[in-house]
Design a protein around this motif. Structure first.
Motif, PDB file in Angstrom:
ATOM      1  N   GLN A 532       0.834  -1.209   0.000  1.00  0.00           N
ATOM      2  CA  GLN A 532       0.000   0.000   0.000  1.00  0.00           C
ATOM      3  C   GLN A 532       0.868   1.257   0.000  1.00  0.00           C
ATOM      4  O   GLN A 532       0.582   2.223  -0.707  1.00  0.00           O
ATOM      5  N   HIS A 533       1.936   1.233   0.794  1.00  0.00           N
ATOM      6  CA  HIS A 533       2.816   2.403   0.862  1.00  0.00           C
ATOM      7  C   HIS A 533       3.627   2.575  -0.425  1.00  0.00           C
ATOM      8  O   HIS A 533       3.898   3.711  -0.841  1.00  0.00           O
ATOM      9  N   ILE A 534       4.010   1.474  -1.044  1.00  0.00           N
ATOM     10  CA  ILE A 534       4.714   1.580  -2.327  1.00  0.00           C
ATOM     11  C   ILE A 534       3.797   2.210  -3.370  1.00  0.00           C
ATOM     12  O   ILE A 534       4.208   3.096  -4.135  1.00  0.00           O
ATOM     13  N   ALA A 535       2.541   1.758  -3.400  1.00  0.00           N
ATOM     14  CA  ALA A 535       1.576   2.298  -4.357  1.00  0.00           C
ATOM     15  C   ALA A 535       1.341   3.787  -4.114  1.00  0.00           C
ATOM     16  O   ALA A 535       1.261   4.586  -5.058  1.00  0.00           O
ATOM     17  N   ALA A 536       1.251   4.166  -2.841  1.00  0.00           N
ATOM     18  CA  ALA A 536       1.040   5.576  -2.504  1.00  0.00           C
ATOM     19  C   ALA A 536       2.237   6.423  -2.925  1.00  0.00           C
ATOM     20  O   ALA A 536       2.085   7.529  -3.456  1.00  0.00           O
ATOM     21  N   PHE A 537       3.445   5.890  -2.696  1.00  0.00           N
ATOM     22  CA  PHE A 537       4.660   6.609  -3.076  1.00  0.00           C
ATOM     23  C   PHE A 537       4.734   6.779  -4.593  1.00  0.00           C
ATOM     24  O   PHE A 537       5.059   7.858  -5.098  1.00  0.00           O
ATOM     25  N   THR A 538       4.412   5.727  -5.331  1.00  0.00           N
ATOM     26  CA  THR A 538       4.433   5.781  -6.792  1.00  0.00           C
ATOM     27  C   THR A 538       3.433   6.820  -7.307  1.00  0.00           C
ATOM     28  O   THR A 538       3.725   7.563  -8.261  1.00  0.00           O
ATOM     29  N   ALA A 539       2.273   6.895  -6.679  1.00  0.00           N
ATOM     30  CA  ALA A 539       1.254   7.869  -7.089  1.00  0.00           C
ATOM     31  C   ALA A 539       1.753   9.295  -6.890  1.00  0.00           C
ATOM     32  O   ALA A 539       1.548  10.170  -7.742  1.00  0.00           O
ATOM     33  N   VAL A 540       2.450   9.534  -5.785  1.00  0.00           N
ATOM     34  CA  VAL A 540       2.996  10.865  -5.518  1.00  0.00           C
ATOM     35  C   VAL A 540       4.084  11.217  -6.531  1.00  0.00           C
ATOM     36  O   VAL A 540       4.180  12.356  -6.990  1.00  0.00           O
ATOM     37  N   LEU A 541       4.916  10.225  -6.901  1.00  0.00           N
ATOM     38  CA  LEU A 541       5.952  10.473  -7.902  1.00  0.00           C
ATOM     39  C   LEU A 541       5.329  10.925  -9.214  1.00  0.00           C
ATOM     40  O   LEU A 541       5.862  11.808  -9.901  1.00  0.00           O
ATOM     41  N   ALA A 552       6.648  11.884   0.961  1.00  0.00           N
ATOM     42  CA  ALA A 552       6.333  10.487   0.655  1.00  0.00           C
ATOM     43  C   ALA A 552       7.583   9.614   0.760  1.00  0.00           C
ATOM     44  O   ALA A 552       7.536   8.466   1.211  1.00  0.00           O
ATOM     45  N   HIS A 553       8.733  10.161   0.347  1.00  0.00           N
ATOM     46  CA  HIS A 553      10.008   9.442   0.425  1.00  0.00           C
ATOM     47  C   HIS A 553      10.338   9.135   1.883  1.00  0.00           C
ATOM     48  O   HIS A 553      10.722   8.002   2.234  1.00  0.00           O
ATOM     49  N   GLU A 554      10.169  10.135   2.745  1.00  0.00           N
ATOM     50  CA  GLU A 554      10.459   9.950   4.169  1.00  0.00           C
ATOM     51  C   GLU A 554       9.509   8.929   4.796  1.00  0.00           C
ATOM     52  O   GLU A 554       9.916   8.092   5.612  1.00  0.00           O
ATOM     53  N   THR A 555       8.244   8.973   4.375  1.00  0.00           N
ATOM     54  CA  THR A 555       7.252   8.036   4.930  1.00  0.00           C
ATOM     55  C   THR A 555       7.569   6.597   4.552  1.00  0.00           C
ATOM     56  O   THR A 555       7.564   5.693   5.406  1.00  0.00           O
ATOM     57  N   LEU A 556       7.844   6.359   3.279  1.00  0.00           N
ATOM     58  CA  LEU A 556       8.150   4.997   2.823  1.00  0.00           C
ATOM     59  C   LEU A 556       9.430   4.487   3.471  1.00  0.00           C
ATOM     60  O   LEU A 556       9.521   3.318   3.860  1.00  0.00           O
ATOM     61  N   THR A 557      10.424   5.351   3.596  1.00  0.00           N
ATOM     62  CA  THR A 557      11.681   4.955   4.244  1.00  0.00           C
ATOM     63  C   THR A 557      11.427   4.523   5.685  1.00  0.00           C
ATOM     64  O   THR A 557      11.963   3.500   6.145  1.00  0.00           O
ATOM     65  N   GLN A 558      10.593   5.272   6.396  1.00  0.00           N
ATOM     66  CA  GLN A 558      10.281   4.939   7.788  1.00  0.00           C
ATOM     67  C   GLN A 558       9.530   3.613   7.891  1.00  0.00           C
ATOM     68  O   GLN A 558       9.798   2.793   8.777  1.00  0.00           O
ATOM     69  N   VAL A 559       8.592   3.399   6.968  1.00  0.00           N
ATOM     70  CA  VAL A 559       7.834   2.144   6.951  1.00  0.00           C
ATOM     71  C   VAL A 559       8.768   0.960   6.748  1.00  0.00           C
ATOM     72  O   VAL A 559       8.657  -0.082   7.419  1.00  0.00           O
ATOM     73  N   MET A 560       9.732   1.103   5.842  1.00  0.00           N
ATOM     74  CA  MET A 560      10.676   0.025   5.566  1.00  0.00           C
ATOM     75  C   MET A 560      11.544  -0.261   6.789  1.00  0.00           C
ATOM     76  O   MET A 560      11.853  -1.420   7.077  1.00  0.00           O
ATOM     77  N   ARG A 561      11.915   0.772   7.511  1.00  0.00           N
ATOM     78  CA  ARG A 561      12.702   0.559   8.726  1.00  0.00           C
ATOM     79  C   ARG A 561      11.879  -0.181   9.780  1.00  0.00           C
ATOM     80  O   ARG A 561      12.373  -1.076  10.469  1.00  0.00           O
ATOM     81  N   GLU A 562      10.634   0.195   9.899  1.00  0.00           N
ATOM     82  CA  GLU A 562       9.767  -0.455  10.873  1.00  0.00           C
ATOM     83  C   GLU A 562       9.581  -1.936  10.575  1.00  0.00           C
ATOM     84  O   GLU A 562       9.430  -2.762  11.479  1.00  0.00           O
ATOM     85  N   LEU A 563       9.608  -2.274   9.276  1.00  0.00           N
ATOM     86  CA  LEU A 563       9.393  -3.662   8.867  1.00  0.00           C
ATOM     87  C   LEU A 563      10.689  -4.469   8.843  1.00  0.00           C
ATOM     88  O   LEU A 563      10.740  -5.567   8.312  1.00  0.00           O
ATOM     89  N   GLY A 564      11.728  -3.874   9.393  1.00  0.00           N
ATOM     90  CA  GLY A 564      13.003  -4.606   9.454  1.00  0.00           C
ATOM     91  C   GLY A 564      13.812  -4.493   8.198  1.00  0.00           C
ATOM     92  O   GLY A 564      14.671  -5.339   7.935  1.00  0.00           O
TER      93      GLY A 564
END
Length: 569
Positions: A532-541, A552-564
């Motif tokens: 979902q976050h990848i799709a949202a980031f792509t839409a913003v791009l 959006a870049h900062e948000t996706l980066t944070q999500v990836m960190r949270e997921l290990g």
């Protein structure tokens, strides 16, 4: 502006001599290391560096790595609808480094010093020059990698007399050089190496050991891993290899078909598994010491270069072989690029380097095929006659005299080779020159064969027929596996038609590639959450709004960190 480039098997770097010192050049992501990877995006756009490396696991059929090992060969790699030679793939990495340098320096870059393994063959060196040409660079000089590392270290203290050895183990090649520094002169005494020995081979050992010892190979029952699965396993092996640099034990784990396979790896076991590779490291060292007529105890310093020298087993080997701890005052990943920048400063005649003189050597012997007498009036062909011996200081010119062995022969044929074997069949053929001679009895016609080898690695063979003084010249500029100038022009035109991903957008494309790689590692809700976050980031791009893209870049980066996924960033 001349820049220095370390074109590596695993990573590449660029540096420049500026303000009286060597400075590394950051890429578009702010990193000094640019992965030597090239890939095709889904729309046919070319990706280089980190963005391409991130797709090695998700799109292995659209991504290429380790192509430096095949320089000078006719091997081709299929990416999408096109096939690429190693020179072309290397040129894309070089072009990315060139663009990064131009942005950072604020001026056009058209010239470069490119480093090559000391033991690169004549064909491999010419292929590297072609890669530079395809990237829009005039290659001022090819510099041996251990020599570059020595420059980076030696420039810190040019007043002190010292003998030192450079132990350069990179991702795909191993080189060793012995140098002497005195009164501002840095003289290479000897060099040796192995073009197919590097950090990637240690990773391969771990992959093979994991398959057999974790029970995974048995469970697969003869089936092969897919390209994506193998790349994922190599990534896990690379992680384990690096983990052993900080601890004595680590655990490898891999998910296949809903089953997790694991294996406990200790440093001692890793050393045991890699013993055959460690033994291969010894041979070039021993040859270089022998050729330089220097004992290991006479060395003042042992310098480590190349990222693979971070492995404890390599550092311990170096300490045992030389009876001292090696010097690691410079980052081993950066030393070669910094040395290339020093050489660029020397080429530009920078005032800060006015008292520094650099000499180098021919890495291999160069000679011709001759027939030797094995009995009364009985000759056997195919023997090697070295004219320029390996580790001769370059530029160098040497001459040997040859005579006819057959009565009334009308032609003289000279075959040129490089290598160290007694028989030319075991050496590398470079070219031949044939020309008519006077028809006389055996031994009545002779010729002087002169080899001249310059600092750029170009060999010229000049044959003077005696006593007529008629001269014939062969410049070895083309080899089997190396593109002709006509082919270079054709490939250059084809490359110009490729879509190259814009440098100013590479950070976002890299993040998407890293997110795709992490997505493949996850399962269930976590996987859906990331999608979902990848799709949202792509839409913003697609909206092309800078402020929204940054958020959006900062948000996706944070999500990836949270997921290990911090290890993927």
């Amino acid at each position: 502006m001349i820049i220095g480039i370390d074109l590596g098997t695993t990573n590449s770097l660029a540096a420049v001599w500026r303000d009286g010192k060597a400075q590394l050049i950051p890429n578009a992501l702010g990193s000094f290391l640019t992965p030597s990877c090239v890939g095709m995006d889904d729309d046919g756009t070319v990706l280089t560096g980190e963005a391409a490396r991130a797709r090695l696991q998700t799109h292995p059929h659209m991504t290429a790595a380790m192509f430096k090992r095949y320089m000078g060969s006719e091997r081709e790699t299929q990416l999408g609808a096109r096939k690429f030679r190693p020179e072309e793939l290397s040129s894309m990495v070089l072009r990315a480094l060139k663009e990064d340098a131009e942005v950072w320096l604020g001026e056009k870059v058209e010239e470069a010093i490119i480093t090559v393994p000391a033991y690169f063959s004549d064909a491999q060196r010419k292929a590297t020059r072609v890669a530079g040409q395809l990237a829009g660079l005039r290659v001022e000089r090819l510099l041996n990698e251990p020599t570059a590392a020595a420059l980076a270290y030696g420039i810190q203290d040019t007043k002190r007399e010292t003998k030192f050895l450079v132990f350069d183990l990179g991702g795909g090649t191993f080189d060793v050089s012995i140098l002497e520094l005195f009164e501002g002169v840095m003289e290479v005494r000897a060099t040796a190496g192995d073009n197919f020995l590097g950090g990637e081979d240690f990773v391969t050992v771990l992959v093979d050991a994991f398959l057999s010892r974790s029970g995974m190979a048995k469970a697969m029952d003869g089936t092969e891993l897919t390209g994506t699965q193998r790349q994922r396993l190599r990534a896990e092996a690379e992680r384990a290899k690096r983990a052993l640099s900080d601890s004595l034990t680590t655990r490898m784990a891999y998910q296949l078909g809903g089953q997790e396979y694991s294996w406990e790896l200790t440093e001692d076991l890793f050393v045991l598994l890699c013993d055959h590779l460690v033994q291969r490291l010894r041979t070039p060292v021993e040859r270089a010491l022998r050729d330089a007529t220097i004992k290991a105890s006479e060395l003042d310093t042992v310098v480590l270069a190349g990222g693979a020298t971070r492995m404890p087993l390599v550092r311990k080997l170096a300490a045992r072989m030389f009876g001292r701890f090696p010097s690691i005052s410079l980052d081993p990943d950066q030393a070669i690029a910094l040395g290339a920048a020093v050489q660029a400063g020397l080429m530009a005649r920078d005032a800060a380097l006015s008292e520094v003189v650099m000499t180098d050597v021919a890495p291999y012997s160069l000679g011709i095929s001759v027939a030797r007498e094995i009995g009364p009036n009985k000759y056997e062909g195919g023997h090697y006659l070295p004219i320029i011996e390996r580790n001769s200081t370059v530029p160098v010119s040497r001459v040997e005299n040859i005579t006819t062995i057959n009565d009334y022969q009308k032609e003289l044929v000279v075959h040129v080779y490089q290598g160290e074997s007694r028989r030319v069949s075991d050496n590398v053929f470079l070219g031949k020159l044939n020309f008519p001679i006077e028809s006389k009895r055996a031994g009545e016609v002779s010729a002087d064969v002169r080899f001249t080898y310059d600092i750029s690695g170009v060999l010229e063979a000049e044959i003077t027929v005696l006593p007529t003084q008629e001269k014939h010249t062969l410049v070895i500029t083309e080899n089997a596996g190396v593109m002709t100038q006509a082919e270079v022009a054709k490939r250059l035109a084809e490359l110009s038609e490729l879509k190259i991903h814009p440098r100013d957008k590479i950070e976002n494309r890299t993040l998407v590639a890293q997110a795709d790689r992490l997505y493949e590692q996850l399962l269930g809700h976590e996987r859906e959450y990331l999608a979902q976050h990848i799709a949202a980031f792509t839409a913003v791009l697609n909206s092309q709004q800078p402020s929204a893209m940054r958020r959006a870049h900062e948000t996706l980066t944070q999500v990836m960190r949270e997921l290990g996924g911090s290890s993927f960033l």
